[in-house]
Every structure is written in structure tokens, then in C-alpha cells.
Design an enzyme around this catalytic site. Structure first.
Site, mmCIF file in Angstrom:
data_model
loop_
_atom_site.group_PDB
_atom_site.id
_atom_site.type_symbol
_atom_site.label_atom_id
_atom_site.label_comp_id
_atom_site.label_asym_id
_atom_site.label_seq_id
_atom_site.Cartn_x
_atom_site.Cartn_y
_atom_site.Cartn_z
ATOM 1 N N THR A 86 55.895 25.811 25.901
ATOM 2 C CA THR A 86 55.304 25.133 24.736
ATOM 3 C C THR A 86 54.703 26.209 23.816
ATOM 4 O OG1 THR A 86 53.293 24.793 26.069
ATOM 5 C CG2 THR A 86 54.779 22.931 25.875
ATOM 6 N N GLU A 155 49.020 34.445 36.106
ATOM 7 C CA GLU A 155 50.089 35.384 36.443
ATOM 8 C C GLU A 155 49.477 36.553 37.203
ATOM 9 O OE1 GLU A 155 52.269 36.368 32.887
ATOM 10 O OE2 GLU A 155 52.650 34.257 32.493
ATOM 11 N N LEU A 253 34.606 38.229 32.382
ATOM 12 C CA LEU A 253 33.475 38.792 31.662
ATOM 13 C C LEU A 253 33.568 40.322 31.671
ATOM 14 C CD1 LEU A 253 31.163 37.208 30.310
ATOM 15 C CD2 LEU A 253 29.736 37.702 32.274
ATOM 16 N N ALA A 255 34.854 43.578 29.582
ATOM 17 C CA ALA A 255 35.293 43.969 28.235
ATOM 18 C C ALA A 255 36.589 44.772 28.314
ATOM 19 C CB ALA A 255 34.201 44.796 27.572
ATOM 20 N N CYS A 263 49.343 32.273 27.343
ATOM 21 C CA CYS A 263 48.543 31.044 27.255
ATOM 22 C C CYS A 263 47.412 31.095 26.221
ATOM 23 C CB CYS A 263 47.974 30.698 28.618
ATOM 24 S SG CYS A 263 49.267 30.261 29.789
HETATM 25 P P1 NAD Z 1 58.548 30.303 30.725
HETATM 26 O O1 NAD Z 1 59.025 30.567 29.342
HETATM 27 O O2 NAD Z 1 58.396 31.415 31.686
HETATM 28 O O3 NAD Z 1 59.547 29.246 31.417
HETATM 29 C C1 NAD Z 1 60.059 28.112 30.790
HETATM 30 C C2 NAD Z 1 61.467 27.877 31.327
HETATM 31 O O4 NAD Z 1 61.942 26.615 30.846
HETATM 32 C C3 NAD Z 1 62.488 28.919 30.889
HETATM 33 O O5 NAD Z 1 63.117 29.489 32.034
HETATM 34 C C4 NAD Z 1 63.484 28.123 30.040
HETATM 35 O O6 NAD Z 1 64.815 28.602 30.153
HETATM 36 C C5 NAD Z 1 63.338 26.729 30.636
HETATM 37 N N1 NAD Z 1 63.808 25.642 29.791
HETATM 38 C C6 NAD Z 1 63.590 25.429 28.461
HETATM 39 N N2 NAD Z 1 64.209 24.300 28.055
HETATM 40 C C7 NAD Z 1 64.833 23.783 29.144
HETATM 41 C C8 NAD Z 1 65.641 22.636 29.360
HETATM 42 N N3 NAD Z 1 65.959 21.797 28.368
HETATM 43 N N4 NAD Z 1 66.114 22.412 30.593
HETATM 44 C C9 NAD Z 1 65.838 23.251 31.605
HETATM 45 N N5 NAD Z 1 65.093 24.363 31.462
HETATM 46 C C10 NAD Z 1 64.583 24.625 30.256
HETATM 47 O O7 NAD Z 1 57.207 29.484 30.564
HETATM 48 P P2 NAD Z 1 55.921 29.497 31.553
HETATM 49 O O8 NAD Z 1 55.127 30.714 31.334
HETATM 50 O O9 NAD Z 1 56.366 29.141 32.926
HETATM 51 O O10 NAD Z 1 55.097 28.289 30.927
HETATM 52 C C11 NAD Z 1 55.533 26.949 31.029
HETATM 53 C C12 NAD Z 1 54.412 26.031 30.618
HETATM 54 O O11 NAD Z 1 53.316 26.163 31.525
HETATM 55 C C13 NAD Z 1 53.832 26.323 29.227
HETATM 56 O O12 NAD Z 1 53.453 25.129 28.636
HETATM 57 C C14 NAD Z 1 52.607 27.157 29.539
HETATM 58 O O13 NAD Z 1 51.628 27.053 28.544
HETATM 59 C C15 NAD Z 1 52.128 26.537 30.829
HETATM 60 N N6 NAD Z 1 51.362 27.441 31.681
HETATM 61 C C16 NAD Z 1 51.756 28.725 31.840
HETATM 62 C C17 NAD Z 1 51.029 29.584 32.675
HETATM 63 C C18 NAD Z 1 51.424 31.026 32.841
HETATM 64 O O14 NAD Z 1 50.630 31.782 33.390
HETATM 65 N N7 NAD Z 1 52.609 31.455 32.422
HETATM 66 C C19 NAD Z 1 49.904 29.100 33.345
HETATM 67 C C20 NAD Z 1 49.545 27.766 33.186
HETATM 68 C C21 NAD Z 1 50.290 26.946 32.348
#
Ligand code: NAD
Length: 432
Positions: A86, A155, A253, A255, A263
């Protein structure tokens, strides 16, 4: 239980692997064919400690599988987790929900018995309502329930965070779904995770509120470090002194450079966009975004000062370029602002990152990747410690760097100023 993770990125792959390890049958779906082919061969697309072993173990046990066939995966699963990206909309600040809605449209045509559809992706408040509306156009409400279950993993610590979360938030008023989901998460609840059941809108907003608050905490201490530099007060001591207060807490916290990652930058912008739509002024978060944007310029000014106003032809080495340690994620890393700016001013950049060469710098001339720390730093005028990898914590700079007048700018405060002074190394840190 039979689960399907749609989107096999940082969140989908980690959660999928961890849920399978808890004994569930999981299919991770992605529309990136190469990614799925690689996963089937045991090639993991991201760097996340412990993930490779977990994926391989559960793939062999046949509890974890990978597919590009979304319709089939949905039809054979009981619970569907949407984990697609997103990101921020191009030319705007709102969250781009196109990946979410594309998936939702596909899901609707593959359901013939009751399914729980969960947004694990971070989505603006009321997105669940919209998803429900879209699916209801094709299906009776008795066949599905839309739930928000925001993900809080970090991550670099993702597997630990999945297995030992502070809390599990389930946003749903549907009794049947709540019973099933409490059961799904029971192995984590029994280890001490707090389970919080709220309305769907509440769960969606909790995620943005949490990220905005953490971004605020980082920005707060970053700004305070600027004041410490003027007062010969050590920001590390301020962090410890403040963090000992349980109401404040010491985490987030420390710096350092501007916050980045996949995110905080996008989520702070998106919550402002949502609030603006409802004519609510989230002025604190607006200031945080502004301050964080200025942070890289401020640190670049310090680089200029450290190099006595001369950046042209200076050999500057970055140790670590990802937005934080233990990840390969470059999204919104402050390096993506700082390195191009230094190049513009005529610097010659060398960098080393434990997760390898980065595609983001391939087309920038005078940015070179070195395959180890010693090669990266040996000819440097200035070494910038940008991320806090353990690999960078005990380097014998004096022995390795040839130019004996080299300087260090430690943006993570991982070395002691006293020890550096004892070694007669020109050492600069943050907020000291
Ligand atoms: P990312 O970009 O690593 O992974 C998203 C995956 O979705 C990609 O592999 C992409 O190819 C796939 N995708 C897109 N459209 C698709 C479809 N139509 N069908 C199947 N697969 C499809 O993203 P992410 O970092 O894993 O984040 C995903 C969500 O989780 C986001 O909303 C993010 O804000 C949230 N989030 C991320 C983290 C983080 O640390 N990365 C932590 C908490 C929440």
C-alpha cells in the site's frame, strides 16, 4: 487451518512461514512469477534473519506452499490474508490501494463457502468497509467476513516479532470470525501476547496511530540531539534517562538519521491525508514529517562542516545503506537523499552493505560498491556509519584506513567518543 497469504513480500512471506510453523497449511500467493519460482527452489527474495531456514523446513513438511494461482489458493483456504503493498500514491500523499482492490475483485469470484478475508496490509480507516461493499456486489454476506488484523512486525526482527508480539489486534464484530481467529492465534496468546478485539475501523486506525507515534518518538529524539550538540550533553544519556520512565520507554528513542523504511514515511503521510479528508488537523504528525524531511539536509550540513566546507573529490564511504540494520530494504532510506546530494557536490562515494550491492545506485556515477568493509574504507577521507549492523561495531579503523587523516561520522553512535579520542581518530557522532 488452511490459510492463504496474498502478496509474498516482507509481511506475507514472514507471516506465511510462521503460521505454517505453528502447524497450519499455508499457500503464499504472488503475481510475481519469478519470485514464486525461486521460492519453490528455496531462493528467498528478501534478507530476513532466520527466514530461509523456516521457509525450507515448512516447505519440505508440505505445510507451506507457493503459487501464482490466486483463485485456486482462495478456493481451498478458510482464511485469506491480504498482504500486498500500500505505497504512497504517485504525486500525492494518500495510500495507493490499487493492489488491494485488484486482489479483492479477484477474490470475490472464487468464493463458494464461508471465508474470512483479512487485511494484514496497512490500509486507511474505512478500507474494510469498501472491501465489504465490493465483495457484497457478487456474494451474499453469509459467505464472507472482512476483518482487519494489522501487522506490527519489524523488518530484521520479523520472526521474533511474529512469534512474540506485544499484541494481536483483531478488528471485527463478527462473532464467528472472532472465535476462529482467536483459535488461530492461540499458540501466541498462550505465550503471553495480548489479544485485543476491536471494531474494524478501530483496528485500521490503531496501526496508523502506532506508526505515527513511533515516527514522532524518533523525530523527537533526533531534534533533541541537535540541542545536545550545542550544550555538550550526550543524547545517549538523555535517551537512557528518559527511557527509564516506564511511561516513556527507551525503545525508538535513539537519535540517528531520518527515519525511513517501507512504513513510517508512507503511513505518516497517509494518516494526514485521511484526517484532512475529515477536516481534522493532525498538526503534530505534520511537524514530524517536516522535521524528518529536514533531517537529511541537517546531517549533510554536518558532513560539510566535518570536511571543512570541501566536499569536492572527497572520498566518502558509507557503511550500510539500508534504512536500518538486519534488512535489505532500501525503501525511503535516508541514503537515497544523502548519497545523490553528496555526488552533486562532487564527492566520490564508496559503500558497503552486508546485504550487497543496491540497484538504486547502479546508474549514479561515482558511487561504487565494495564487497567487504576493509576495501570500502581503506582510501576514505570520511567514513559515515549509516546503519547499525553488528559488523560495524568493532572495526580497527587505524589499521585499515590508509589516509591517516581520515574522519568518522557515526550517525548511529555505536562507538565511544572517548575511545576514539584516545586513538586520536577525528570522530563525530550524533547529539554528543
Ligand atoms: P512488499 O512490497 O514486500 O510485498 C507485497 C507483495 O505483494 C509483492 O511481492 C507483490 O508482488 C505482491 N502483489 C501485489 N499485487 C498482487 C496481486 N494482485 N496478487 C498477488 N500478489 C500481489 O510489501 P510488504 O513490505 O510486505 O508490505 C505489505 C503491507 O504490509 C503494506 O501495507 C505494509 O504497509 C504493511 N506492513 C509492512 C511491514 C514491513 O515491515 N514491511 C510491517 C507491517 C505492515
Amino acid at each position: 487451518m488452511k490459510l492463504c497469504m496474498i502478496g509474498t513480500g516482507y509481511v506475507g512471506l514472514v507471516s506465511g512461514a510462521c503460521f505454517s510453523d505453528l502447524g497450519n497449511h499455508v499457500i503464499c500467493v504472488d503475481n510475481d512469477i519469478k519470485k514464486i519460482e525461486n521460492l519453490k527452489k528455496g531462493i528467498i527474495p528478501i534478507y530476513e534473519p532466520g527466514l530461509s531456514e523456516l521457509v525450507q523446513k515448512n516447505y519440505k513438511n508440505n505445510r507451506l506452499n507457493f503459487s501464482t494461482n490466486l483463485k485456486n489458493a482462495v478456493s481451498i483456504s478458510d482464511i485469506i490474508f491480504i498482504c500486498v503493498g500500500t505505497p504512497t500514491k504517485k504525486n500525492g500523499s494518500a495510500a495507493d490501494l490499487s493492489q488491494i482492490f485488484n486482489v479483492v475483485k479477484e477474490i470475490s469470484s472464487s468464493i463458494s463457502k464461508f471465508k474470512i478475508i483479512i487485511t494484514k496490509s496497512t490500509v486507511p480507516v474505512t478500507t474494510g468497509d469498501e472491501i465489504e461493499k465490493i465483495i457484497s456486489m457478487k456474494l451474499s454476506k453469509k459467505f464472507f467476513s472482512v476483518v482487519s488484523n494489522p501487522e506490527f512486525l519489524r523488518e530484521g526482527e520479523a520472526i521474533r516479532d511474529f512469534n512474540y508480539p506485544d499484541r494481536i489486534v483483531i478488528g471485527s464484530n463478527d462473532k464467528k470470525s472472532n472465535v476462529i481467529l482467536k483459535n488461530l492465534y492461540s499458540p501466541l496468546i498462550s505465550k503471553g501476547a495480548k489479544y485485543f478485539n476491536s471494531s474494524r475501523r478501530t483496528a485500521e486506525l490503531i496501526k496508523y496511530a502506532s506508526n505515527a507515534f513511533l515516527a514522532t518518538k524518533i523525530t523527537f529524539i533526533n531534534e533533541l540531539s541537535n540541542l545536545c550538540e550545542k550544550l555538550s550533553v550526550n543524547i545517549e544519556d538523555i535517551s537512557i534517562g528518559m527511557g527509564l520512565d516506564k511511561r516513556i520507554g527507551g525503545r525508538f528513542l535513539r537519535a540517528g538519521p531520518a527515519y525511513g523504511g517501507s512504513c513510517f514515511p508512507k503511513d505518516t503521510k497517509a494518516i494526514i491525508h485521511t484526517a484532512d479528508k475529515f477536516k481534522i488537523n493532525l498538526s503534530i504528525i505534520k511537524s514530524v514529517i517536516k522535521s524528518n524531511k529536514n533531517r537529511s539536509s541537517l546531517l549533510l550540513n554536518r558532513v560539510l562542516e566535518i570536511l571543512n566546507g570541501k566536499i569536492k573529490k572527497k572520498k566518502i564511504c558509507f557503511l550500510g545503506v539500508t534504512f536500518k540494520a538486519n534488512t535489505d530494504d532500501m525503501r525511503d532510506s535516508s541514503c537515497l537523499t544523502m548519497i545523490p546530494s553528496l555526488i552533486k557536490q562532487g564527492a566520490l562515494i564508496n559503500y558497503y552493505d552486508p546485504t550487497g550491492k543496491k540497484k538504486e545506485f547502479i546508474n549514479i556515477s561515482n558511487v561504487c560498491f565494495s564487497k567487504d568493509i576493509a576495501t570500502a574504507i581503506k582510501d576514505s577521507d570520511l567514513i559515515i556509519i549509516h546503519t547499525e549492523w553488528n559488523d560495524f561495531k568493532s572495526i580497527n579503523f587505524k589499521k585499515i584506513v590508509k589516509n591517516k587523516k581520515f574522519k568518522i561520522f557515526d550517525m548511529r553512535n555505536i562507538y565511544s567518543s572517548t575511545k576514539m579520542n584516545e586513538q586520536k581518530i577525528k570522530y563525530f557522532a550524533i547529539g554528543r
